[in-house]
Scaffold this active site. Structure first.
Site, PDB file in Angstrom:
ATOM      1  N   ALA A 151      38.206  51.693  35.309  1.00 38.06           N
ATOM      2  CA  ALA A 151      38.724  50.416  35.821  1.00 38.06           C
ATOM      3  C   ALA A 151      38.461  50.281  37.314  1.00 38.06           C
ATOM      4  O   ALA A 151      38.275  51.274  38.014  1.00 38.06           O
ATOM      5  CB  ALA A 151      40.219  50.326  35.546  1.00 38.06           C
ATOM      6  N   CYS A 152      38.468  49.044  37.785  1.00 35.57           N
ATOM      7  CA  CYS A 152      38.320  48.737  39.210  1.00 35.57           C
ATOM      8  C   CYS A 152      39.361  49.508  40.002  1.00 35.57           C
ATOM      9  O   CYS A 152      40.525  49.513  39.590  1.00 35.57           O
ATOM     10  CB  CYS A 152      38.515  47.237  39.443  1.00 35.57           C
ATOM     11  SG  CYS A 152      38.648  46.738  41.173  1.00 35.57           S
ATOM     12  N   PRO A 153      39.050  50.145  41.090  1.00 38.20           N
ATOM     13  CA  PRO A 153      37.751  50.192  41.765  1.00 38.20           C
ATOM     14  C   PRO A 153      36.921  51.420  41.399  1.00 38.20           C
ATOM     15  O   PRO A 153      36.039  51.807  42.162  1.00 38.20           O
ATOM     16  CB  PRO A 153      38.166  50.256  43.243  1.00 38.20           C
ATOM     17  CG  PRO A 153      39.429  51.064  43.214  1.00 38.20           C
ATOM     18  CD  PRO A 153      40.087  50.816  41.885  1.00 38.20           C
ATOM     19  N   GLY A 154      37.184  52.014  40.252  1.00 36.19           N
ATOM     20  CA  GLY A 154      36.518  53.252  39.842  1.00 36.19           C
ATOM     21  C   GLY A 154      34.992  53.235  39.939  1.00 36.19           C
ATOM     22  O   GLY A 154      34.409  54.101  40.592  1.00 36.19           O
TER      23      GLY A 154
ATOM     24  N   ASP B 264      33.328  47.043  34.159  1.00 33.38           N
ATOM     25  CA  ASP B 264      34.363  46.359  34.919  1.00 33.38           C
ATOM     26  C   ASP B 264      33.809  45.036  35.447  1.00 33.38           C
ATOM     27  O   ASP B 264      32.793  45.008  36.133  1.00 33.38           O
ATOM     28  CB  ASP B 264      34.810  47.294  36.066  1.00 33.38           C
ATOM     29  CG  ASP B 264      35.504  46.564  37.181  1.00 33.38           C
ATOM     30  OD1 ASP B 264      36.384  45.742  36.885  1.00 33.38           O
ATOM     31  OD2 ASP B 264      35.162  46.807  38.348  1.00 33.38           O
TER      32      ASP B 264
END
Lengths: 166, 79
Positions: free
Chosen positions: B16-19, B43
């Site tokens: 997931a953001c910001p991954g 994402d």
């Protein structure tokens, strides 16, 4: 009162503005976050925003106060009793926590650590809250850089390009 | 479609953001100037975030390929 010694000459303000803008060009843009909340949803939001700021080459300053500071007591982030969601969204809590798990949203403290790896993220604890709760820097997670007072934070925030209260 | 010689492929699908952006930043740091990194992301935010970051960081976005809900970004380290 007959000596107008304190009246500024007209050119003074414009000189100040010029100095201010040239100084702004030399330094990184800044993001200041007042992290007041200690619930997982808001801690996550603050951590993501700090990550974005760091990734986009901003200097990020986080000022931890009240519940935000308590959330950074050593080990609190993994204590099940501390995993709360904001009261006004309480009815959505099960849905949100399930979505976090399903979508692999990292624990907020891990995101903060990563943000500090990629950029400049300074984390300060509010001195007043520390005194109020009898805390010292050793009681907090190692990502807290130091203790700051409100005036110190304001001095940084007034130079900031983005300021958030979370 | 132009083919690029990719030095490093990162699969950030499911993150997931910001991954995905963080994985790209890390890979870019570990790369040498001129090397090419490919990033796979599911994402939605990446579609905006990755090009913005690449521009800000002064690198070069060589291509963006979309396949269903997966986007593949090909980025060259330019400095």
């Amino acid at each position: 009162m007959n000596e107008p010694a304190n009246i500024r000459m007209p050119e003074q303000p414009s000189t100040t503005i010029e100095e201010g803008s040239s100084r702004q060009q030399d330094r990184k843009q800044r993001m200041s976050i007042i992290l007041f909340s200690g619930t997982v949803d808001k801690l996550t939001a603050a951590s993501i925003l700090a990550t974005g700021g760091a990734a986009m080459d901003m200097q990020v300053n986080i000022f931890l106060t009240f519940w935000g500071l308590l959330a950074l007591k050593k080990g609190a982030w993994k204590d099940p009793n501390q995993q709360k969601i904001s009261g006004e969204f309480a009815e959505y809590a099960p849905m949100v926590m399930e979505a976090f798990r399903k979508k692999n949203v990292k624990p907020w403290i891990e995101m903060l650590r990563e943000a500090r790896e990629v950029g400049e993220v300074n984390v300060y604890a509010c001195g007043m809250t520390m005194d109020l709760l009898g805390l010292s820097l050793e009681d907090l997670e190692d990502i807290v850089d130091g203790v700051q007072g409100v005036a110190g934070f304001v001095a940084e925030a007034r130079e900031s390009d983005i300021t958030l209260f979370i | 479609m132009t083919q690029f010689a990719v030095d490093r492929e990162i699969d950030a699908r499911g993150s997931a953001c910001p991954g995905p952006l963080m994985e790209l930043i890390r890979a870019m740091k570990a790369s040498r100037k001129g090397q090419v990194v490919a990033l796979l992301s599911e994402d939605q935010g990446s579609k905006v975030d990755v090009p913005q970051w690449v521009e800000k960081a002064g690198h070069k976005l060589l291509a963006v390929e979309e396949d269903g809900n997966v986007t593949r970004f090909i980025v060259q380290k330019a400095r």
